[in-house]
Design a protein around this motif. Structure first.
Motif, PDB file in Angstrom:
ATOM      1  N   PHE A   1       0.820  -1.230   0.000  1.00  0.00           N
ATOM      2  CA  PHE A   1       0.000   0.000   0.000  1.00  0.00           C
ATOM      3  C   PHE A   1       0.845   1.268   0.000  1.00  0.00           C
ATOM      4  O   PHE A   1       0.329   2.361  -0.160  1.00  0.00           O
ATOM      5  CB  PHE A   1      -0.902   0.049   1.245  1.00  0.00           C
ATOM      6  N   LEU A   2       2.154   1.115   0.238  1.00  0.00           N
ATOM      7  CA  LEU A   2       3.000   2.303   0.367  1.00  0.00           C
ATOM      8  C   LEU A   2       2.979   3.116  -0.923  1.00  0.00           C
ATOM      9  O   LEU A   2       3.257   2.604  -1.995  1.00  0.00           O
ATOM     10  CB  LEU A   2       4.439   1.879   0.696  1.00  0.00           C
ATOM     11  N   ALA A   3       2.653   4.395  -0.789  1.00  0.00           N
ATOM     12  CA  ALA A   3       2.621   5.261  -1.969  1.00  0.00           C
ATOM     13  C   ALA A   3       4.043   5.497  -2.451  1.00  0.00           C
ATOM     14  O   ALA A   3       4.980   5.523  -1.657  1.00  0.00           O
ATOM     15  CB  ALA A   3       1.955   6.587  -1.615  1.00  0.00           C
ATOM     16  N   LYS A   4       4.206   5.623  -3.773  1.00  0.00           N
ATOM     17  CA  LYS A   4       5.555   5.808  -4.307  1.00  0.00           C
ATOM     18  C   LYS A   4       5.621   6.989  -5.265  1.00  0.00           C
ATOM     19  O   LYS A   4       5.947   6.830  -6.438  1.00  0.00           O
ATOM     20  CB  LYS A   4       6.012   4.517  -5.008  1.00  0.00           C
ATOM     21  N   PRO A   5       5.315   8.181  -4.770  1.00  0.00           N
ATOM     22  CA  PRO A   5       5.403   9.342  -5.661  1.00  0.00           C
ATOM     23  C   PRO A   5       6.863   9.630  -6.010  1.00  0.00           C
ATOM     24  O   PRO A   5       7.760   9.369  -5.202  1.00  0.00           O
ATOM     25  CB  PRO A   5       4.790  10.475  -4.829  1.00  0.00           C
ATOM     26  N   GLU A   6       7.086  10.153  -7.206  1.00  0.00           N
ATOM     27  CA  GLU A   6       8.439  10.480  -7.665  1.00  0.00           C
ATOM     28  C   GLU A   6       9.085  11.540  -6.778  1.00  0.00           C
ATOM     29  O   GLU A   6       8.420  12.483  -6.350  1.00  0.00           O
ATOM     30  CB  GLU A   6       8.362  11.058  -9.096  1.00  0.00           C
ATOM     31  N   GLY A   7      10.349  11.367  -6.513  1.00  0.00           N
ATOM     32  CA  GLY A   7      11.119  12.424  -5.858  1.00  0.00           C
ATOM     33  C   GLY A   7      10.793  12.668  -4.398  1.00  0.00           C
ATOM     34  O   GLY A   7      11.221  13.662  -3.834  1.00  0.00           O
ATOM     35  N   VAL A   8      10.000  11.799  -3.791  1.00  0.00           N
ATOM     36  CA  VAL A   8       9.680  11.957  -2.375  1.00  0.00           C
ATOM     37  C   VAL A   8      10.298  10.786  -1.620  1.00  0.00           C
ATOM     38  O   VAL A   8      10.119   9.641  -2.026  1.00  0.00           O
ATOM     39  CB  VAL A   8       8.145  11.958  -2.162  1.00  0.00           C
ATOM     40  N   PRO A   9      11.024  11.059  -0.531  1.00  0.00           N
ATOM     41  CA  PRO A   9      11.606   9.930   0.200  1.00  0.00           C
ATOM     42  C   PRO A   9      10.536   9.074   0.863  1.00  0.00           C
ATOM     43  O   PRO A   9       9.443   9.553   1.155  1.00  0.00           O
ATOM     44  CB  PRO A   9      12.498  10.590   1.257  1.00  0.00           C
TER      45      PRO A   9
END
Ligand SMILES: Cc1cc2nc3c(=O)[nH]c(=O)nc-3n(C[C@H](O)[C@H](O)[C@H](O)COP(=O)(O)O)c2cc1C
Ligand code: SF4
Ligand code: SF4
Ligand code: FES
Lengths: 457, 319
Positions: A67-75
């Protein structure tokens, strides 16, 4: 002998050091994942294993990770919850003291799976020795090239930091933990958003218990399917149980889920029976928050089946006659234990630990404690028992975080199963001050009901 | 045209923008179905979720996923979904839970309304009037604190505080230095400046306006009068710090208090500066607009306003 996964090497001398741990095959899970697996592969293995969160709620770990979100450029962050403060639970402390590298290895595997380059272990503030042990283990792992930049030439970077907590039970609740980690007052956040979307510093975060994280190394080494073979049904793998109370051998035991409760209490491999030849009166099976059960209901379900140490079997019967595996804090009470006193003691704890953010928990926990104190000390009224029931009902389900429920359940279950003991305290205050109610009928065999419809209440 | 979500609250259907909370959707409908809100405050980011008076039942989550929500939810912090069905006053469970919250909010409350400046405009008073029991079941000593002066204009009566955190958010968000917060935990929590330091800020007075109870009061108004003997009037002035839009509270010819302008839910429209609030207490400081519109049911209306329908003159001779 049952299979041991986490505590396998506990008796190897020097296992707390990197060198001995490594000789026993430690950190090979890190080598395997970094060299042969993609992060997605690791998540997939953990999903297959059926591993469920060991912090109390039992949420499937693999699913939480996916479920972990994986937006670009965000740790993204992995936070290990080592705040362990639930009365009756002391397994994480044991694991961290004796086998710190098991946790660090798991942290590296899990961080890699989640794509986290900075991970934290939030340790209960009172556990200073364990904090030092973990820091030493991290330094050793780093010196050996298992932490830091470009680990084992894989291009993957990871730093792990240990953060001592300020000594509040509520900081074990995952969002309060994140607030505390950010340096703020440890008030639980209102969800949604969930940490998987906006956790530490607003970034996607996974919070996992020490034991959940520690189990992942074995899973990637041996395969999720192998892990799933251990245990029973949806309760896969092994679980650390903190056994305490009136038993011959208190301690931390690693059990295969599905072990009969009776065997756990009476066999010499585990608790070794009730101390001093006394008889079993009641058990709190999963840490202070879960419903207390009288002897007859903890050993058998209402249907007469033996109760097992598994998520499902312990919960069989729901609130009416079941309990929960929780965090595995197994507290055993013998015939001399006073249920009223014990309930008061628990409620004193929750009153003291409420963060005070939401009204039902802030005010209700104190109210319950005062009523229980009055009953215990011989000034109770019959109406107090119903009042207690009513107050816990007003708290349960109406609060921001589950601490409110955790405060309500022990009181509700004590009244549900031990009401006559409460009434005795009210009717015979003098006798209750001097002696105790004893085993009463709590260990009597249960009549096996004819049809399931009769189970309701 | 942007997409709208259809929600049903107590059998009344309304279409609202996505992202609207249940509470705000209910406020758009208005009337009795609006849940009471003691901690949520539109202007204060992050507020709400704490007091639990606004709990409602979601009996259908959305059109797509019609399952009900397992627990009652805080309507101030739950956003609507398309096709959501909400029950507030039509749910006995909600009424019961709310009654519980009110009882619990009152167990440690001093009930000193006769000497409290907030009486008459206190949300806790209104709430207990509507939902409270006549008698408390609490038989223990109530929690007490000493009164604290926060600077020379504001007094904190911690005994009356319901820990809604509104003043904390105010101090955090509209003053530039955070010196005000919550100390301790559980029912020993208290609102405080760090070691009774003054909150030294041009906008600190707004903490008084956001406080739903009499925990933070205006020392310049202290014991001057009961609000229902005063007459509120909307006025404005040229102010370089704030909008200058205020409510003046008159006793006869004298301005005895200045506050922000509050809407029907007790929320101010604009935060005002301390100069307007504490220093401009002459009619000549202000341009008067009109009498403030106050809910006709409020006690504040009791003394001053023409009744909507005059009572018929009774001809004594007939009787
Ligand atoms: C009041 C409260 C205290 C908690 N304390 C702990 C704790 O000490 N350790 C822990 O792992 N989880 C604790 N939890 C559960 C966490 O919120 C969270 O569910 C858990 O860390 C998730 O990890 P898991 O999925 O690996 O179990 C607590 C929850 C509550 C409500
Ligand atoms: S339930 Fe208790 S501990 Fe949890 S947020 Fe509310 S007051 Fe704090
Ligand atoms: S002082 Fe008033 S505004 Fe501040 S928390 Fe207490 S009740 Fe709320
Ligand atoms: S107004 Fe929603 S919880 Fe207080």
């Amino acid at each position: 002998m049952a299979q041991k996964i986490l505590l396998k090497d506990i008796d190897v001398p020097g296992i707390e050091t990197f060198d001995v741990f490594r000789k026993q095959g430690g950190y090979s899970a890190v080598e395997k994942v970094l060299k042969t697996m993609s992060p997605e592969d690791v998540v997939e293995e953990v999903k297959k294993s059926g591993l469920r969160g060991r912090g109390g709620a039992g949420f499937p770990t693999g699913m939480k990770w996916s479920f972990l979100a994986k937006p670009e450029g965000v740790p993204r962050y992995l936070v290990c919850n080592a705040d362990e403060s639930e009365p009756g639970t002391f397994k994480d402390r044991y694991l961290m003291t004796k086998l710190p590298h098991v946790l660090i290895e798991g942290m590296i595997v899990a961080s890699y799976a989640l794509g986290a380059n900075t991970s934290y272990i939030y340790v209960r503030g009172e556990m200073m020795p364990q904090i030092r042990i973990l820091e030493k283990a991290i330094a050793e792992a780093k010196a050996a090239g298992f932490l830091g930049e470009n680990i084992l030439g894989s291009g993957y970077d990871l730093e792990i930091y240990v953060q001592p907590g300020g000594g509040a039970y509520i900081c074990g609740e995952e969002t309060a933990l994140l607030e505390s980690l950010e340096g703020k007052r440890g008030n639980p956040r209102i969800k949604p958003p969930f940490p998987a979307i906006a956790g530490l510093y607003g970034c996607p975060t996974v919070v996992n218990n020490v034991e959940s994280i520690a189990a992942t190394s074995w899973i990637v080494l041996n395969g999720g399917d192998e892990y799933a073979k251990i245990g029973i049904g949806r309760s896969t793998g092994t679980k650390l149980i903190s056994a305490s109370g009136n038993i011959n051998k208190p301690g931390v035991y690693e059990i295969e889920l599905g072990l009969p409760v009776e065997e756990f209490i009476y066999s010499d491999e585990y608790c070794g029976g009730i101390a001093n030849g006394k008889r079993l009166k009641a058990v709190v099976a999963g840490g202070s928050s879960v419903p207390i059960l009288p002897a007859n209901l903890i050993l058998r379900t209402v249907n007469g089946e033996p109760r097992l140490m598994s998520y499902e079997s312990l919960a069989d019967g729901g609130f009416a006659s079941g309990t929960m595996l929780g965090s595995g804090g197994f507290i055993v009470m013998d015939e001399d234990a006073c249920i009223v006193r014990n309930t008061w003691n628990f409620s004193r704890f929750y009153h003291h630990e409420s963060c005070g953010q939401c009204s039902p928990c802030r005010e209700g926990t104190g109210w319950m404690e005062k009523i229980l104190h009055r009953i215990e000390y011989g000034h109770g009224k019959m109406s107090d028992i119903d009042l207690l029931w009513d107050v816990q009902r007003k708290i349960e389900g109406n609060t921001i975080c589950p601490l409110g429920d955790a405060a309500a359940w022990p009181v509700a279950s004590a009244i549900r199963h031990f009401r006559d003991e409460f009434e005795w305290h009210v009717n015979e205050p003098k006798a209750a001050m001097e002696g105790n109610y004893g085993l009463a009928h709590y260990a009597d065999p249960l009549p096996v009901p004819a049809a399931p419809s009769e189970l309701v209440k | 045209m942007s997409e709208k979500f259809k929600v049903t609250i107590d059998n009344i259907v309304i279409e609202v923008d996505p992202g609207t909370t249940i509470l705000n959707a209910a406020r758009m409908i208005g009337g009795d179905i609006v849940p009471p809100a003691m901690c949520y405050y539109t202007k204060l980011q992050g507020s709400g979720g704490k007091c639990r008076t606004c709990l409602v039942k979601v009996s259908q989550g959305s059109e797509k996923d019609p399952r009900p929500m397992p627990k009652l939810v805080a309507s101030c912090r739950t956003t609507v979904m398309d096709g959501m069905v909400v029950q507030n006053i039509t749910s006995p469970e909600v009424i019961e839970a709310r009654k519980g919250v009110v009882e619990i909010l009152l167990i440690n409350h001093p009930l000193d309304c006769p000497v409290c400046d907030q009486a008459g405009e206190c949300h806790l008073q209104d709430l207990s009037f509507e939902h409270g029991a006549e008698q408390t079941r609490y038989e223990f000593k109530r929690r007490t604190f000493e009164r604290i002066d926060i600077g020379d204009k504001i007094q904190l009566h911690m005994n009356r505080c319901i820990l809604c955190y509104r003043c904390v958010f105010t101090a955090d968000q509209i003053t530039n230095e955070r010196v005000h917060g919550v100390l301790n935990r559980g029912d020993a929590s208290e609102i405080s400046t760090y070691i009774t330091k003054a909150v030294d800020n041009d906008f600190s007075g707004n903490m008084i306006d956001v406080c739903p109870v009499g925990a933070l009061t205006d020392k310049t108004f202290r014991f001057k009068n009961r609000v229902w003997f005063t007459k509120p009037v909307d006025a404005h002035c040229e102010c370089d710090k704030c909008s200058g839009k205020v409510t003046l509270w008159y006793k006869g010819e004298d301005v005895i208090r200045v506050t922000g302008r509050k809407d029907q839910y007790g929320e101010v429209q604009d935060f005002i500066c301390n100069t307007c609030r504490f220093d401009k207490k002459k009619t000549s400081d202000w341009t008067i607009e009109k009498p403030t519109e106050i809910d006709p049911r409020s006690v504040i209306s009791a003394n001053h306003y023409e009744m909507e329908h005059m009572l018929p003159v009774i001809d004594k001779k007939i009787m």
